[in-house]
Design a protein around this motif. Structure first.
Motif, short mmCIF file in Angstrom:
data_model
loop_
_atom_site.label_atom_id
_atom_site.label_comp_id
_atom_site.label_asym_id
_atom_site.label_seq_id
_atom_site.Cartn_x
_atom_site.Cartn_y
_atom_site.Cartn_z
N ALA A 51 -8.04 -36.93 12.76
CA ALA A 51 -6.99 -37.55 13.16
C ALA A 51 -6.43 -38.11 14.28
O ALA A 51 -5.19 -39.35 14.09
CB ALA A 51 -6.80 -36.18 13.24
N GLY A 52 -7.21 -38.84 14.81
CA GLY A 52 -7.65 -39.36 16.18
C GLY A 52 -7.10 -41.78 15.28
O GLY A 52 -6.53 -41.83 15.51
N ALA A 53 -7.51 -41.12 14.36
CA ALA A 53 -8.23 -42.24 13.87
C ALA A 53 -6.58 -42.69 12.36
O ALA A 53 -6.42 -43.60 11.89
CB ALA A 53 -9.37 -42.01 13.17
N GLY A 54 -5.54 -41.76 12.59
CA GLY A 54 -4.64 -42.13 11.62
C GLY A 54 -4.80 -41.00 10.66
O GLY A 54 -3.65 -41.12 9.52
N ILE A 55 -5.81 -40.08 9.96
CA ILE A 55 -5.92 -39.96 8.25
C ILE A 55 -5.28 -38.40 8.79
O ILE A 55 -5.69 -37.48 9.85
CB ILE A 55 -7.04 -39.46 8.56
CG1 ILE A 55 -8.50 -40.31 8.37
CG2 ILE A 55 -7.44 -38.54 6.97
CD1 ILE A 55 -7.67 -41.25 7.31
N PRO A 56 -4.22 -38.30 7.82
CA PRO A 56 -3.42 -36.58 8.21
C PRO A 56 -4.02 -35.73 7.17
O PRO A 56 -5.85 -35.40 6.88
CB PRO A 56 -2.98 -37.05 6.97
CG PRO A 56 -3.21 -38.00 5.57
CD PRO A 56 -3.96 -38.75 6.86
N ILE A 57 -4.74 -34.21 8.57
CA ILE A 57 -5.87 -33.60 8.55
C ILE A 57 -5.09 -32.12 8.31
O ILE A 57 -3.90 -32.25 8.45
CB ILE A 57 -6.78 -33.09 9.39
CG1 ILE A 57 -6.16 -33.07 11.06
CG2 ILE A 57 -7.73 -34.35 9.54
CD1 ILE A 57 -6.84 -32.47 11.80
N GLN B 253 -6.39 -22.93 11.01
CA GLN B 253 -5.62 -23.58 10.98
C GLN B 253 -4.82 -22.55 10.18
O GLN B 253 -4.84 -21.58 9.58
CB GLN B 253 -6.68 -24.41 9.83
CG GLN B 253 -7.98 -24.93 10.37
CD GLN B 253 -8.73 -25.83 9.25
OE1 GLN B 253 -8.43 -25.05 8.31
NE2 GLN B 253 -9.00 -27.07 9.31
N PRO B 254 -3.68 -22.80 9.50
CA PRO B 254 -2.85 -22.75 9.46
C PRO B 254 -3.58 -22.10 7.46
O PRO B 254 -3.99 -23.47 7.50
CB PRO B 254 -1.17 -23.42 8.92
CG PRO B 254 -1.46 -24.82 9.77
CD PRO B 254 -2.87 -24.26 10.23
N VAL C 69 -14.93 -36.03 -0.10
CA VAL C 69 -13.42 -35.55 1.07
C VAL C 69 -12.84 -34.70 0.33
O VAL C 69 -12.06 -35.22 -1.16
CB VAL C 69 -13.09 -37.06 0.28
CG1 VAL C 69 -11.59 -36.85 1.90
CG2 VAL C 69 -13.65 -38.46 0.93
N ASP C 70 -12.58 -33.69 0.88
CA ASP C 70 -12.30 -32.47 0.32
C ASP C 70 -10.89 -32.22 1.14
O ASP C 70 -10.33 -31.95 1.95
CB ASP C 70 -12.27 -31.13 0.71
CG ASP C 70 -14.36 -30.50 0.35
OD1 ASP C 70 -14.68 -31.77 -0.98
OD2 ASP C 70 -14.84 -30.51 0.68
N GLY D 68 3.90 -28.66 2.91
CA GLY D 68 4.80 -29.79 2.87
C GLY D 68 4.64 -30.33 1.56
O GLY D 68 5.26 -31.08 1.80
N GLY D 69 3.97 -30.72 1.12
CA GLY D 69 3.42 -31.29 -0.49
C GLY D 69 2.92 -32.55 -0.44
O GLY D 69 2.39 -32.98 -1.08
N THR D 70 2.32 -32.93 1.40
CA THR D 70 1.29 -34.29 1.21
C THR D 70 0.43 -33.59 1.52
O THR D 70 -0.44 -32.70 1.39
CB THR D 70 2.39 -34.78 2.49
OG1 THR D 70 1.75 -34.22 3.72
CG2 THR D 70 3.62 -35.06 3.00
N PRO D 71 -0.44 -34.76 1.03
CA PRO D 71 -2.45 -34.56 0.95
C PRO D 71 -2.36 -34.18 2.09
O PRO D 71 -2.48 -35.50 2.78
CB PRO D 71 -3.12 -35.79 0.02
CG PRO D 71 -1.54 -36.67 -0.19
CD PRO D 71 -0.41 -35.66 0.24
N ALA D 72 -3.86 -33.98 2.76
CA ALA D 72 -4.31 -33.82 3.38
C ALA D 72 -6.23 -33.14 3.49
O ALA D 72 -6.42 -32.67 2.43
CB ALA D 72 -3.74 -32.48 4.74
N ILE D 73 -6.86 -33.95 4.56
CA ILE D 73 -7.78 -33.90 4.64
C ILE D 73 -9.10 -31.85 5.03
O ILE D 73 -8.28 -31.34 5.82
CB ILE D 73 -8.82 -34.28 5.37
CG1 ILE D 73 -8.77 -35.58 5.36
CG2 ILE D 73 -10.23 -33.98 5.28
CD1 ILE D 73 -9.36 -35.65 3.58
N LEU D 74 -9.45 -31.10 4.59
CA LEU D 74 -9.87 -30.23 4.78
C LEU D 74 -11.36 -31.09 4.96
O LEU D 74 -12.14 -29.39 6.46
CB LEU D 74 -9.47 -28.89 3.21
CG LEU D 74 -10.43 -27.75 3.58
CD1 LEU D 74 -9.28 -27.05 4.87
CD2 LEU D 74 -10.30 -26.51 3.10
#
Ligand SMILES: Nc1ncnc2c1ncn2[C@@H]1O[C@H](COP(=O)(O)OP(=O)(O)O)[C@@H](O)[C@H]1O
Ligand SMILES: [Mg+2]
Length: 290
Positions: A97-103, A163-164, A246-247, A253-259
């Motif tokens: 997340a700190g590197a800008g990846i949506p998690i 997590q939600p 990468v899972d 919200g409809g956007t992809p994120a890393i689990l």
């Protein structure tokens, strides 16, 4: 020159769960012999091995320190021991997340940290864990049960992730995008796991519902970004990651994120993806062997 790669399992799954059978055939096709070994078998000597590939070491979570000591003792380990150390504690999600990846929104609760309960259903899971063990879903009317689960994980010595719950997991599942030697190979889907599902007879993982996937561009791009961020974190080239999974889930919200990002001992979905995936893995292993 004959070359051998050791595939590493654990005492309860000394030859994995069967998914590597096709990969072993593909490795033989390109002149690489394989055999299985158990990571903590005192009769094994990994020091002179050409290549040692973690595959089914799924009993490490209760003994992570011993496992990481063993990893550090194996020079030819893939992925490398420092990568495995970072990746076997889901705190790495916050680094991504700190590197800008949506998690998936994640609170990491160390001893004494108070939870800030998200609205709606939540997942409480250990920061060190695999195979869905210790992960549980709770509804809004179950805060007392969620709190009790959090406490029991902490009493067992775990930091805890809160997590939600991502509802699209119930519809679409999660999508696992697999890379070999830093290059994309294939993807598979995994159905929702927190549904009272059954454990495998080894007791080490919840039986999974898997299928082949053709992920949309946004998922592919996100997974590529994760590989770049990981390589940058370690100051290595992507090709130095023999395998990565990468899972990805679709958030509410409809956007992809890393689990999850799996660099230690992920199932790679050879059975779902077929011989092409095994051939790509074999080629990446050959490159490692030089
Ligand atoms: N925030 C979440 N929303 C929806 N499902 C979740 C969430 N966290 C975990 N799960 C479910 O629990 C399973 C296990 O959690 P995961 O974070 O993948 O840990 P691990 O695979 O290392 O045990 C996932 O495959 C998924 O089905
Ligand atoms: Mg998982």
């Amino acid at each position: 020159m004959s070359r051998t790669a050791i595939l590493v399992g654990c005492a309860r799954l000394p030859e994995g769960d069967g998914d590597e059978a096709g990969a072993q055939l593909a490795l033989a096709d390109v002149g690489v012999g394989t055999r299985w070994a158990v990571w903590d078998d005192p009769g094994e000597d990994f020091t002179d091995a050409d290549l040692v590939i973690l595959r089914a070491t799924w009993d490490y979570s209760a003994r992570r320190d011993a496992f990481l000591d063993w990893c550090a003792s194996v020079a030819a380990l893939r992925n490398a021991a420092d990568v495995v150390r970072w990746n076997t504690d889901k705190a790495y999600l916050l680094d991504l997340a700190g590197a800008g990846i949506p998690i998936v929104p994640t609170q990491l609760l160390g001893p004494g940290d108070a939870p800030d309960w998200p609205d709606g259903d939540v997942v409480v899971k250990p920061s060190v864990g695999a195979g869905s063990r210790g992960a549980a879903r709770f509804g809004t009317a179950q805060r007392a049960e969620a709190t009790a689960h959090l406490s029991s994980l902490r009493e067992a010595g775990h930091s805890v992730l809160l997590q939600p719950y991502q509802h699209d997991v119930d519809r679409e599942g999660e999508t696992a995008l697999v890379f070999f030697g830093g290059g994309y190979s294939h993807a598979f889907t995994k159905g929702a796991m927190l549904t009272g599902a059954q454990y495998d007879e080894s007791g080490l993982f919840v039986t999974e519902k898997l299928g082949l996937a053709e992920p949309e561009a946004a998922y592919r791009a996100l997974a590529e970004d994760v590989l770049d961020a990981t390589a940058a974190r370690f100051g290595i080239g992507r090709s130095e990651l023999l395998y990565a999974r990468v899972d990805v889930v679709r958030t509410d919200g409809g956007t992809p994120a890393i689990l999850e990002l799996e660099l230690a001992e992920p199932s790679l979905g050879f059975r779902q993806a077929g011989p092409g995936s095994a051939a790509r893995f074999a080629s990446a292993v050959r490159r490692e062997l030089g």
